[in-house]
Design a protein around this motif. Structure first.
Motif, PDB file in Angstrom:
ATOM      1  N   GLN A 491       0.867  -1.124   0.040  1.00  0.00           N
ATOM      2  CA  GLN A 491      -0.084   0.005   0.061  1.00  0.00           C
ATOM      3  C   GLN A 491       0.961   1.397   0.014  1.00  0.00           C
ATOM      4  OE1 GLN A 491      -2.386  -0.772   3.496  1.00  0.00           O
ATOM      5  NE2 GLN A 491      -4.021  -1.832   2.376  1.00  0.00           N
ATOM      6  N   LEU A 492       2.092   1.087   0.569  1.00  0.00           N
ATOM      7  CA  LEU A 492       3.026   2.395   0.548  1.00  0.00           C
ATOM      8  C   LEU A 492       3.393   2.577  -0.604  1.00  0.00           C
ATOM      9  CD1 LEU A 492       3.827   4.335   2.983  1.00  0.00           C
ATOM     10  CD2 LEU A 492       5.698   2.762   3.135  1.00  0.00           C
ATOM     11  N   LYS A 493       4.042   1.316  -1.263  1.00  0.00           N
ATOM     12  CA  LYS A 493       4.454   1.775  -2.761  1.00  0.00           C
ATOM     13  C   LYS A 493       3.366   2.068  -3.679  1.00  0.00           C
ATOM     14  CE  LYS A 493       7.409  -2.239  -1.972  1.00  0.00           C
ATOM     15  NZ  LYS A 493       7.663  -3.628  -2.379  1.00  0.00           N
ATOM     16  N   GLU A 494       2.149   1.706  -3.364  1.00  0.00           N
ATOM     17  CA  GLU A 494       1.155   2.337  -4.305  1.00  0.00           C
ATOM     18  C   GLU A 494       0.737   3.883  -4.131  1.00  0.00           C
ATOM     19  OE1 GLU A 494      -2.222  -0.271  -3.445  1.00  0.00           O
ATOM     20  OE2 GLU A 494      -1.368  -2.015  -4.683  1.00  0.00           O
ATOM     21  N   HIS A 495       0.772   4.165  -2.931  1.00  0.00           N
ATOM     22  CA  HIS A 495       0.647   5.486  -2.384  1.00  0.00           C
ATOM     23  C   HIS A 495       1.837   6.378  -3.000  1.00  0.00           C
ATOM     24  CE1 HIS A 495      -0.150   9.259  -0.176  1.00  0.00           C
ATOM     25  NE2 HIS A 495       1.477   8.922   0.187  1.00  0.00           N
ATOM     26  N   TYR A 496       2.945   5.854  -3.006  1.00  0.00           N
ATOM     27  CA  TYR A 496       3.979   6.632  -3.738  1.00  0.00           C
ATOM     28  C   TYR A 496       3.848   6.872  -5.277  1.00  0.00           C
ATOM     29  CZ  TYR A 496       8.735   7.775  -5.268  1.00  0.00           C
ATOM     30  OH  TYR A 496       9.600   8.409  -5.988  1.00  0.00           O
ATOM     31  N   ALA A 497       3.420   5.466  -5.941  1.00  0.00           N
ATOM     32  CA  ALA A 497       3.320   5.509  -7.266  1.00  0.00           C
ATOM     33  C   ALA A 497       1.879   6.588  -7.615  1.00  0.00           C
ATOM     34  CB  ALA A 497       2.960   4.074  -7.751  1.00  0.00           C
ATOM     35  N   LYS A 498       1.108   6.806  -7.029  1.00  0.00           N
ATOM     36  CA  LYS A 498      -0.105   7.419  -7.271  1.00  0.00           C
ATOM     37  C   LYS A 498       0.088   8.848  -7.001  1.00  0.00           C
ATOM     38  CE  LYS A 498      -3.409   3.804  -6.698  1.00  0.00           C
ATOM     39  NZ  LYS A 498      -4.569   3.294  -5.699  1.00  0.00           N
ATOM     40  N   ASN A 499       0.874   9.116  -6.068  1.00  0.00           N
ATOM     41  CA  ASN A 499       1.082  10.637  -5.521  1.00  0.00           C
ATOM     42  C   ASN A 499       2.550  10.940  -5.980  1.00  0.00           C
ATOM     43  OD1 ASN A 499      -1.308  11.430  -3.445  1.00  0.00           O
ATOM     44  ND2 ASN A 499      -0.542   9.251  -2.845  1.00  0.00           N
ATOM     45  N   TYR A 500       2.207  11.638  -7.306  1.00  0.00           N
ATOM     46  CA  TYR A 500       3.474  11.921  -7.903  1.00  0.00           C
ATOM     47  C   TYR A 500       4.374  12.959  -7.433  1.00  0.00           C
ATOM     48  CZ  TYR A 500       0.644   9.699 -11.317  1.00  0.00           C
ATOM     49  OH  TYR A 500      -0.061   8.689 -11.734  1.00  0.00           O
ATOM     50  N   TYR A 501       3.942  13.689  -6.360  1.00  0.00           N
ATOM     51  CA  TYR A 501       4.994  14.682  -5.738  1.00  0.00           C
ATOM     52  C   TYR A 501       5.078  14.571  -4.276  1.00  0.00           C
ATOM     53  CZ  TYR A 501       3.509  17.386  -9.800  1.00  0.00           C
ATOM     54  OH  TYR A 501       3.360  18.094 -11.180  1.00  0.00           O
ATOM     55  N   ALA A 502       4.855  13.105  -4.108  1.00  0.00           N
ATOM     56  CA  ALA A 502       5.109  12.733  -2.578  1.00  0.00           C
ATOM     57  C   ALA A 502       6.591  12.332  -2.358  1.00  0.00           C
ATOM     58  CB  ALA A 502       4.440  11.127  -2.464  1.00  0.00           C
ATOM     59  N   LYS A 605       2.262   7.732 -19.892  1.00  0.00           N
ATOM     60  CA  LYS A 605       1.936   6.569 -19.173  1.00  0.00           C
ATOM     61  C   LYS A 605       1.912   6.905 -17.507  1.00  0.00           C
ATOM     62  CE  LYS A 605       3.954   1.873 -18.276  1.00  0.00           C
ATOM     63  NZ  LYS A 605       4.946   0.870 -18.481  1.00  0.00           N
ATOM     64  N   VAL A 606       2.703   7.733 -17.096  1.00  0.00           N
ATOM     65  CA  VAL A 606       2.788   7.996 -15.617  1.00  0.00           C
ATOM     66  C   VAL A 606       1.698   8.974 -15.357  1.00  0.00           C
ATOM     67  CG1 VAL A 606       4.246   9.053 -14.028  1.00  0.00           C
ATOM     68  CG2 VAL A 606       5.418   7.520 -15.289  1.00  0.00           C
ATOM     69  N   PHE A 607       1.540  10.181 -16.089  1.00  0.00           N
ATOM     70  CA  PHE A 607       0.640  11.250 -15.600  1.00  0.00           C
ATOM     71  C   PHE A 607      -0.729  11.166 -16.337  1.00  0.00           C
ATOM     72  CE2 PHE A 607       4.712  13.041 -14.460  1.00  0.00           C
ATOM     73  CZ  PHE A 607       4.374  13.330 -13.296  1.00  0.00           C
ATOM     74  N   GLY A 608      -0.892  10.255 -17.347  1.00  0.00           N
ATOM     75  CA  GLY A 608      -2.250  10.188 -18.059  1.00  0.00           C
ATOM     76  C   GLY A 608      -2.346  11.149 -19.272  1.00  0.00           C
ATOM     77  N   GLU A 609      -1.453  11.816 -19.442  1.00  0.00           N
ATOM     78  CA  GLU A 609      -1.741  12.974 -20.507  1.00  0.00           C
ATOM     79  C   GLU A 609      -0.413  13.339 -21.189  1.00  0.00           C
ATOM     80  OE1 GLU A 609      -3.637  16.444 -18.799  1.00  0.00           O
ATOM     81  OE2 GLU A 609      -2.542  16.318 -16.841  1.00  0.00           O
ATOM     82  N   THR A 610      -0.334  13.913 -22.035  1.00  0.00           N
ATOM     83  CA  THR A 610       0.844  14.308 -22.816  1.00  0.00           C
ATOM     84  C   THR A 610       1.550  15.385 -21.972  1.00  0.00           C
ATOM     85  OG1 THR A 610       0.122  15.865 -24.230  1.00  0.00           O
ATOM     86  CG2 THR A 610      -0.025  13.530 -25.196  1.00  0.00           C
ATOM     87  N   PRO A 611       2.818  15.697 -22.283  1.00  0.00           N
ATOM     88  CA  PRO A 611       3.537  16.939 -21.494  1.00  0.00           C
ATOM     89  C   PRO A 611       2.904  18.339 -22.176  1.00  0.00           C
ATOM     90  CG  PRO A 611       5.306  15.480 -22.294  1.00  0.00           C
ATOM     91  CD  PRO A 611       3.977  14.794 -23.054  1.00  0.00           C
ATOM     92  N   THR A 612       2.496  18.435 -23.137  1.00  0.00           N
ATOM     93  CA  THR A 612       1.846  19.608 -23.824  1.00  0.00           C
ATOM     94  C   THR A 612       0.487  19.672 -23.082  1.00  0.00           C
ATOM     95  OG1 THR A 612       2.880  19.252 -25.846  1.00  0.00           O
ATOM     96  CG2 THR A 612       0.917  20.995 -25.851  1.00  0.00           C
ATOM     97  N   SER A 613      -0.336  18.600 -23.013  1.00  0.00           N
ATOM     98  CA  SER A 613      -1.643  18.911 -22.337  1.00  0.00           C
ATOM     99  C   SER A 613      -1.616  19.224 -20.802  1.00  0.00           C
ATOM    100  CB  SER A 613      -2.374  17.548 -22.410  1.00  0.00           C
ATOM    101  OG  SER A 613      -2.711  17.253 -23.870  1.00  0.00           O
ATOM    102  N   PHE A 614      -0.427  18.445 -20.158  1.00  0.00           N
ATOM    103  CA  PHE A 614      -0.209  18.866 -18.845  1.00  0.00           C
ATOM    104  C   PHE A 614       0.283  20.084 -18.426  1.00  0.00           C
ATOM    105  CE2 PHE A 614       2.653  18.801 -14.997  1.00  0.00           C
ATOM    106  CZ  PHE A 614       2.133  17.997 -14.155  1.00  0.00           C
ATOM    107  N   ALA A 615       1.093  20.597 -19.354  1.00  0.00           N
ATOM    108  CA  ALA A 615       1.340  22.212 -19.154  1.00  0.00           C
ATOM    109  C   ALA A 615       0.166  23.155 -19.399  1.00  0.00           C
ATOM    110  CB  ALA A 615       2.523  22.451 -20.263  1.00  0.00           C
ATOM    111  N   ALA A 616      -0.544  22.907 -20.443  1.00  0.00           N
ATOM    112  CA  ALA A 616      -1.742  23.602 -20.567  1.00  0.00           C
ATOM    113  C   ALA A 616      -2.690  23.529 -19.274  1.00  0.00           C
ATOM    114  CB  ALA A 616      -2.506  23.296 -21.933  1.00  0.00           C
ATOM    115  N   LYS A 617      -2.795  22.503 -18.688  1.00  0.00           N
ATOM    116  CA  LYS A 617      -3.646  22.205 -17.737  1.00  0.00           C
ATOM    117  C   LYS A 617      -3.139  22.772 -16.440  1.00  0.00           C
ATOM    118  CE  LYS A 617      -5.937  18.313 -15.110  1.00  0.00           C
ATOM    119  NZ  LYS A 617      -6.074  17.211 -14.901  1.00  0.00           N
ATOM    120  N   HIS A 618      -1.875  22.930 -16.185  1.00  0.00           N
ATOM    121  CA  HIS A 618      -1.448  23.564 -14.895  1.00  0.00           C
ATOM    122  C   HIS A 618      -0.762  24.652 -14.727  1.00  0.00           C
ATOM    123  CE1 HIS A 618      -1.993  19.575 -12.773  1.00  0.00           C
ATOM    124  NE2 HIS A 618      -1.831  19.099 -13.836  1.00  0.00           N
TER     125      HIS A 618
END
Length: 632
Positions: A491-502, A605-618
């Motif tokens: 569960q700790l490993k899964e928490h780390y995998a899901k929380n990308y800024y942990a 694969k990691v963030f669920g969206e392309t870098p361009t989409s990630f940048a536009a969103k955040h």
């Protein structure tokens, strides 16, 4: 004019001015008003006294009612405390029973393999299992009472499943000359969602209860029926549970002692016993039907009882066929097959990754058992613990701490169980050596001891042990505790995998591992912009072998070294995209990835969206989004 007697005197004069010698006197009496009279004052006094009395009586009755409610709550609390004390008493006895029972069952298996006759084995094993089931029944009842039992619904063939359970009673019925019959309804669907454990406990308890109260030569019928309609020949009845429409029923009918009309509503109460002439012949824990009721209500069913004294009893359990009334979390989820759909590695890392995975893949396949080392100088106990864990884990044994250290150097263990009192090297010293070395500090350690003093417990925990068990060891509890340790790690490993800024240090459970992770991440950050950074470089910096580094990182993060490095690169990329005004090419240069396609595929694969989409969103609110994500 005030009340009283008044005299009105009048002097008169004629026209000549001559006055009379004597005045004319008129007596006037001014009587007192009725509301100022003494009778009125007395009435006022009585009225005020009556009002005061009524107010006093009202508050006195209110206080009396509060006292009655308080006494009722006290009595209810006392009754609950007595009930809990009974459960604790039974639970403590159960724990004392389970260890010798586990030893008996383990010894029976060995005797069977060594040639014990099947007849004697069946008798011994059957009675030992019956005792163990009674102990487990107490545990299950307390679990249900505390609301900690969850449903695990799966597809069952109810006819077949109930028949298999009932067949265990056939020999017993024959010994007592009881006419025991099983009747199944062929119209019942072959696939019904139900909790296997709940149905088994319900059927077992109903049959145990029927056999307990049925005299030799009597009759018992177990029937599985589609629907809930049932016509009983007995007039007294009682039902618990809400009405359900689509249902199947499990019916147990017997010709036993029966239940009187005044007692039938109490049979589902905890520790209630049916009063019979030969009470001593029907001793038991008194929680069988209470457990059945709790389990039936847990599965949203109903239970009814029909009975008459000295005639017999019908017990009807109706469970729902409609699976939509349950929560989604109540269903057992099928195991998803893992598919290897990894993105291609960059050319610089491809060679080292392929060599590493090729060397290690056989050792870390997901279906392999966890490796457990048991260190115990008592051979009988060591072998017994090893046999109890061997079905679920790959077990190795050592007789003392020195032998254990040699095995730890040769083999990568996932968990170590050690006794404290051992010759040559005790368990506390062994645990300290394991937790203080960077290669082994991630391995959970469980200490076993016969000491019960607080000082010995403090000494064990101070050495870095993850769990501390007193002897005699409950093997079932030990196994569940080991499973919980591995589950918490996952569960700790899964928490780390899901929380990308942990923070990666969250993955460690001790100071040594936290220090290792910080050192590893510092090396990765220092060499982040170097595409040629590989496992060999990191291992050299950490002064570790490739295999030990792989084992350590895999154990702490659930990822290979290459996967962890890539994960760190992508996390760095996400921060740069949000915090810095950089182009994607500049971001790729900062994290050491040269291929645009590889970067895009890995990031998606990691963030669920392309870098361009990630940048536009955040980038609309960079700081806010970053802080929000960190907090999450």
């Amino acid at each position: 004019v005030p009340a009283g007697t008044y005299f009105f005197e009048v002097y008169a004069a004629n026209n000549d001015g001559l006055w009379s010698d004597k005045p004319t006197v008129i007596k006037i009496i001014r009587k007192t008003a009725p509301w100022f009279s003494w009778p009125a004052y007395l009435f006022y006094l009585l009225t005020i006294a009556g009002i005061i009395y009524l107010i006093y009586r009202h508050f006195a009755e209110k206080k009396k009612l509060k006292m009655l409610l308080y006494q009722e709550n006290i009595e209810r609390d006392k009754k609950e405390q007595i009930h809990q004390a009974q459960l604790r008493f039974f639970t403590n006895i159960s724990h004392d029973f389970r260890t010798p029972l586990s030893l008996i069952l383990a010894a029976l298996d060995k005797l069977r393999r060594e040639g014990l006759k099947e007849y004697y084995y069946r008798i011994l094993n059957g009675n030992a299992q019956r005792l163990l089931n009674l102990v487990n029944e107490l545990m299950d009842f307390r679990t249900v009472e505390n609301g900690k039992m969850n449903l695990r619904l799966e597809i069952l063939d109810i006819n077949r499943f109930v028949t298999e359970i009932a067949n265990d009673f056939t020999d017993y019925a024959g010994q007592r000359n009881i006419d025991f019959r099983i009747k199944c309804d062929e119209t019942l669907p072959a696939e019904i969602y139900a909790d296997r454990s709940v149905v088994e406990k319900i059927v077992m308890n109903l049959l145990n209860n029927a056999f307990k109260y049925t005299r030799d030569g009597g009759r018992i019928l177990l029937e599985v029926k589609h629907g809930k309609e049932f016509a009983s020949q007995y007039k007294d009845s009682y039902t618990v549970g809400e009405c359900i429409h689509e249902a199947f029923s499990i019916i147990v009918s017997d010709t036993g002692v029966g239940i009187s009309a005044e007692s039938i509503s109490s049979v589902f109460e905890r520790f209630y016993k049916v009063n019979t002439v030969n009470t001593d012949l029907h001793l038991g824990t008194g929680i069988g039907l209470a457990l059945v009721k709790s389990l039936v209500l847990l599965q949203k069913g109903t239970i009814s009882i029909y009975s008459e004294r000295e005639k017999g009893t019908d017990m009807i359990v109706s469970l729902p066929l409609d699976k939509t009334i349950f929560n989604q979390s109540d269903f057992v989820k099928p195991k998803e097959k893992e598919t290897a759909t990894e993105a291609p590695l960059p050319p610089a890392a491809e060679a080292s990754a392929s060599v590493e995975i090729k060397d290690m893949e056989d050792e870390y396949l997901p279906f392999l058992k966890k490796k457990v080392l048991i260190t115990e100088d008592n051979e009988d106990l060591r072998v017994l613990i090893a046999e109890s864990l061997s079905e679920e884990f790959q077990v190795m044994q050592a007789s003392d701490g020195i032998e254990a250290l040699k095995l730890i150097e040769e083999t990568d263990f996932d968990l170590i169980i050690s006794d404290i009192m051992m010759p040559h090297k005790d368990g506390v010293s062994l645990c300290h050596d394991i937790k203080s070395h960077v290669n082994t500090s991630h391995i959970p350690v469980i200490l076993l001891t016969a000491k019960t003093s607080l000082e010995s417990k403090i000494e064990g925990v101070d050495s870095g042990a993850d769990l501390y068990f007193e002897k005699p060891v409950d093997l079932v509890y030990l196994k569940l505790s080991i499973q919980n340790i591995f589950r918490n790690q996952q569960q700790l490993k899964e928490h780390y995998a899901k929380n990308y800024y942990a923070d990666s240090s969250e993955l460690s459970s001790n100071e040594q591992d936290s220090k290792f992770l910080k050192q590893l991440i510092a090396i990765i950050d220092t060499n982040m912009d170097q595409p040629e950074m590989n496992v060999n470089l990191i291992a050299e910096e950490l002064l570790m072998s490739r295999s030990k580094l792989y084992t350590k990182v895999k154990s702490l993060t659930g990822k290979s070294v290459v996967e962890f490095v890539l994960n760190c690169r992508l996390r760095k990329a996400a921060k740069l995209i949000i915090e810095e005004n950089m182009t994607m090419r500049e971001v790729m240069m900062q994290i050491g990835i040269e291929s645009q396609a590889y970067f895009t595929n890995s990031f998606k694969k990691v963030f669920g969206e392309t870098p361009t989409s990630f940048a536009a969103k955040h980038k609309s609110s960079p700081k806010g989004d970053l802080d929000k994500t960190k907090n999450e």
